[in-house]
Every structure is written in structure tokens, then in C-alpha cells.
Motif scaffolding. Structure first.
Motif, short mmCIF file in Angstrom:
data_model
loop_
_atom_site.label_atom_id
_atom_site.label_comp_id
_atom_site.label_asym_id
_atom_site.label_seq_id
_atom_site.Cartn_x
_atom_site.Cartn_y
_atom_site.Cartn_z
N ILE A 46 -5.57 0.45 -1.69
CA ILE A 46 -6.91 1.07 -1.72
C ILE A 46 -7.24 1.60 -3.11
N SER A 47 -6.28 2.27 -3.73
CA SER A 47 -6.54 2.90 -5.03
C SER A 47 -6.71 1.86 -6.14
N GLN A 48 -6.20 0.66 -5.95
CA GLN A 48 -6.47 -0.39 -6.92
C GLN A 48 -7.94 -0.78 -6.93
N ILE A 49 -8.56 -0.72 -5.76
CA ILE A 49 -9.98 -1.05 -5.65
C ILE A 49 -10.86 0.15 -5.99
N ILE A 50 -10.40 1.35 -5.63
CA ILE A 50 -11.16 2.59 -5.90
C ILE A 50 -10.25 3.53 -6.69
N PRO A 51 -10.14 3.35 -8.01
CA PRO A 51 -9.21 4.16 -8.82
C PRO A 51 -9.51 5.65 -8.77
N GLU A 52 -10.78 6.03 -8.54
CA GLU A 52 -11.12 7.44 -8.53
C GLU A 52 -10.47 8.20 -7.38
N PHE A 53 -9.96 7.49 -6.38
CA PHE A 53 -9.25 8.16 -5.30
C PHE A 53 -7.99 8.85 -5.81
N HIS A 54 -7.43 8.36 -6.92
CA HIS A 54 -6.26 9.02 -7.51
C HIS A 54 -6.57 10.46 -7.90
N GLU A 55 -7.81 10.71 -8.30
CA GLU A 55 -8.17 12.01 -8.88
C GLU A 55 -8.59 13.03 -7.84
N SER A 56 -8.85 12.60 -6.63
CA SER A 56 -9.36 13.51 -5.59
C SER A 56 -8.25 13.94 -4.65
N ASN A 57 -8.18 15.24 -4.38
CA ASN A 57 -7.23 15.77 -3.41
C ASN A 57 -7.84 15.90 -2.01
N SER A 58 -9.10 15.45 -1.87
CA SER A 58 -9.81 15.60 -0.61
C SER A 58 -9.75 14.36 0.26
N ILE A 59 -9.14 13.28 -0.25
CA ILE A 59 -9.09 12.02 0.48
C ILE A 59 -7.99 12.06 1.53
N GLY A 60 -8.31 11.59 2.73
CA GLY A 60 -7.31 11.43 3.78
C GLY A 60 -7.33 10.00 4.28
N ILE A 61 -6.18 9.33 4.28
CA ILE A 61 -6.10 7.94 4.72
C ILE A 61 -5.19 7.87 5.94
N PHE A 62 -5.76 7.57 7.09
CA PHE A 62 -5.00 7.45 8.32
C PHE A 62 -4.27 6.10 8.37
N GLY A 63 -3.15 6.07 9.06
CA GLY A 63 -2.45 4.80 9.24
C GLY A 63 -3.26 3.86 10.12
N ILE A 64 -3.08 2.57 9.90
CA ILE A 64 -3.75 1.55 10.70
C ILE A 64 -3.10 1.49 12.08
N ASN A 65 -3.90 1.49 13.10
CA ASN A 65 -3.37 1.43 14.46
C ASN A 65 -3.17 -0.03 14.90
N GLY A 66 -2.23 -0.22 15.80
CA GLY A 66 -1.94 -1.54 16.34
C GLY A 66 -0.92 -1.41 17.45
N LYS A 67 -0.43 -2.53 17.94
CA LYS A 67 0.55 -2.52 19.03
C LYS A 67 1.90 -2.98 18.50
N LEU A 68 2.94 -2.24 18.86
CA LEU A 68 4.28 -2.64 18.46
C LEU A 68 4.58 -4.05 18.97
N SER A 69 5.18 -4.84 18.12
CA SER A 69 5.50 -6.22 18.52
C SER A 69 6.71 -6.28 19.46
N GLY A 70 7.40 -5.15 19.63
CA GLY A 70 8.52 -5.06 20.56
C GLY A 70 8.92 -3.61 20.75
N ALA A 71 9.78 -3.34 21.72
CA ALA A 71 10.13 -1.96 22.07
C ALA A 71 10.70 -1.19 20.89
N TYR A 72 11.52 -1.82 20.09
CA TYR A 72 12.13 -1.14 18.95
C TYR A 72 11.73 -1.79 17.63
N SER A 73 10.60 -2.44 17.65
CA SER A 73 10.14 -3.17 16.47
C SER A 73 9.63 -2.23 15.39
#
Length: 218
Positions: A46-73
Motif C-alpha cells: 500500500i505504501s508503495q502506491i501511497i508514500p504519504e501513508f508513511h508520514e501519518s500516524n492516523s492510518i489504520g489498515i485492517f487485515g484482509i478477511n477470508g476463509k482458512l484453507s484448512g483447519a490448521y492452515s
């Protein structure tokens, strides 16, 4: 571009009255699968596309949600419900659209981002964070105390509690940053007023917000 700028202007007007000039932008995600622990390479992409995100302490990036490919995957399958959520102040909202339509490289995987939708931050008496990390506090009881002290400094009235599993053990989670595992815990804050709930969602608790830590949702 004109349509996007008009949309941003409308969102600004809405947010000034609804959520004190913060917003969550949800990008649809397309791809095959990604590693469960993808926070750091995701931020890097993300920061490669939006370098100014490096300078801000107000940015929050949540993890991408999905389904585990297996029980212990250690892999998440991308599906129709997978999204990338980024929380940021409105003065950076023009920058966020630079991600629309882009492909991100996450280690050996690639994901494609669609056009984001705005989700308003709404107050709730109870908020949860998937993981909270505070430097120097590596066990549940001391982190709980440190998080409570953080709320006190922000003048937020609420009760901090580290969440537990069905066996009563704290929900300990880790995030890998530069090949180092950082330890944190799932946290709930209860008894919040509307004002304090919005403030907590804006400010978060602890560090590493750009790696998905300390971010609260209802």
C-alpha cells in the motif's frame, strides 16, 4: 476523476456530521489466497502506491478477511466477501483512491483491489480489537493494565478486558514484522459513551496500527 472528486466531497460533508472526520474505506479484493500473517507486506504494498501513508500516524489498515484453507492452515482463501479496510482521517481521503484498480504483491501472492465503499464509524457501548500490542507488555494482565492507562490518558471512560478462549486462556495473537513476531492480545472495551466510542475508534490503543493492531470495531 470528476466523479471520484464529487464523491469525496459528498463523503466529507457526511463525515463532518457523523464521525468527526474519520472513515473506513472498504476495497473489494480479488485473488486466490494469501498468508494468514500478511499485515506487514500488505502495508508495504500500500505504501508503495501511497508514500504519504508513511508520514501519518492516523492510518489504520485492517487485515484482509477470508476463509482458512484448512483447519490448521496458514493460508486464507479469498472469496466474494473478502475486503481490505483502511481507516483514515478525511484529509487523506483523496489519496485513498489511488489504490482503486491496483494490484498488490503480498509475498508470492497477488491481489486486485476494486473501487472502495465508505463505511461510517458508528458509536457502540462495546468495541473489540482483534489484536492490541503495546511495547514492553507481553502478558495479558500487564497489557490489560497498560491499555486501561492509555484510555485514561485519552480521557476515555471504559473498562478494558483481554478476551479469553473457551478454555479460559487469553487470546494471544502475533504479527510478524521484519521476521520478528510481535505478541499481542484480543481486547474488548465496554461501557463507552457515544463520544468515547468514536474517539477510541479514531485513536486506537497501542502501536502498529498500519499492521492491523489496536483497531477497534463494534
Amino acid at each position: 476523476m470528476t466523479i471520484l472528486l464529487d464523491r469525496i466531497s459528498e463523503e466529507r460533508d457526511c463525515y463532518r456530521s457523523c464521525s468527526e472526520e474519520f472513515g473506513d474505506y472498504l476495497f473489494p479484493v480479488e485473488g486466490q489466497s494469501i498468508g494468514v500473517d500478511h499485515a506487514h507486506p500488505l502495508y508495504g504494498g500500500i505504501s508503495q502506491i501511497i508514500p504519504e501513508f508513511h508520514e501519518s500516524n492516523s492510518i489504520g489498515i485492517f487485515g484482509i478477511n477470508g476463509k482458512l484453507s484448512g483447519a490448521y492452515s496458514k493460508r486464507l482463501n479469498i472469496d466474494v466477501d473478502s475486503v481490505l479496510k483502511i481507516r483514515l482521517p478525511l484529509d487523506l481521503s483523496r489519496s485513498i483512491y489511488k489504490l482503486a484498480g491496483k494490484t498488490l504483491q503480498i509475498h508470492q501472492d497477488k491481489i486486485y483491489l476494486g473501487i472502495p465503499e465508505l463505511e461510517l464509524i458508528v458509536p457502540s457501548q462495546s468495541l473489540d480489537a482483534r489484536i492490541v500490542t503495546i511495547k514492553g507488555f507481553l502478558d495479558a494482565s500487564t497489557l490489560e493494565t497498560a491499555a486501561q492507562n492509555h484510555l485514561d490518558r485519552l480521557e476515555i471512560v471504559g473498562k478494558v478486558r483481554v478476551l479469553t478462549r473457551s478454555d479460559g486462556q487469553p487470546r494471544c495473537r502475533t504479527v510478524r514484522i521484519h521476521n520478528k513476531k510481535v505478541v499481542g492480545f484480543a481486547v474488548r472495551v465496554e461501557g463507552l459513551s457515544d463520544r468515547d466510542s468514536l474517539l477510541l475508534q479514531q485513536q486506537g490503543v497501542g502501536g502498529r496500527r498500519k499492521m492491523g493492531c489496536g483497531l477497534f470495531t463494534p
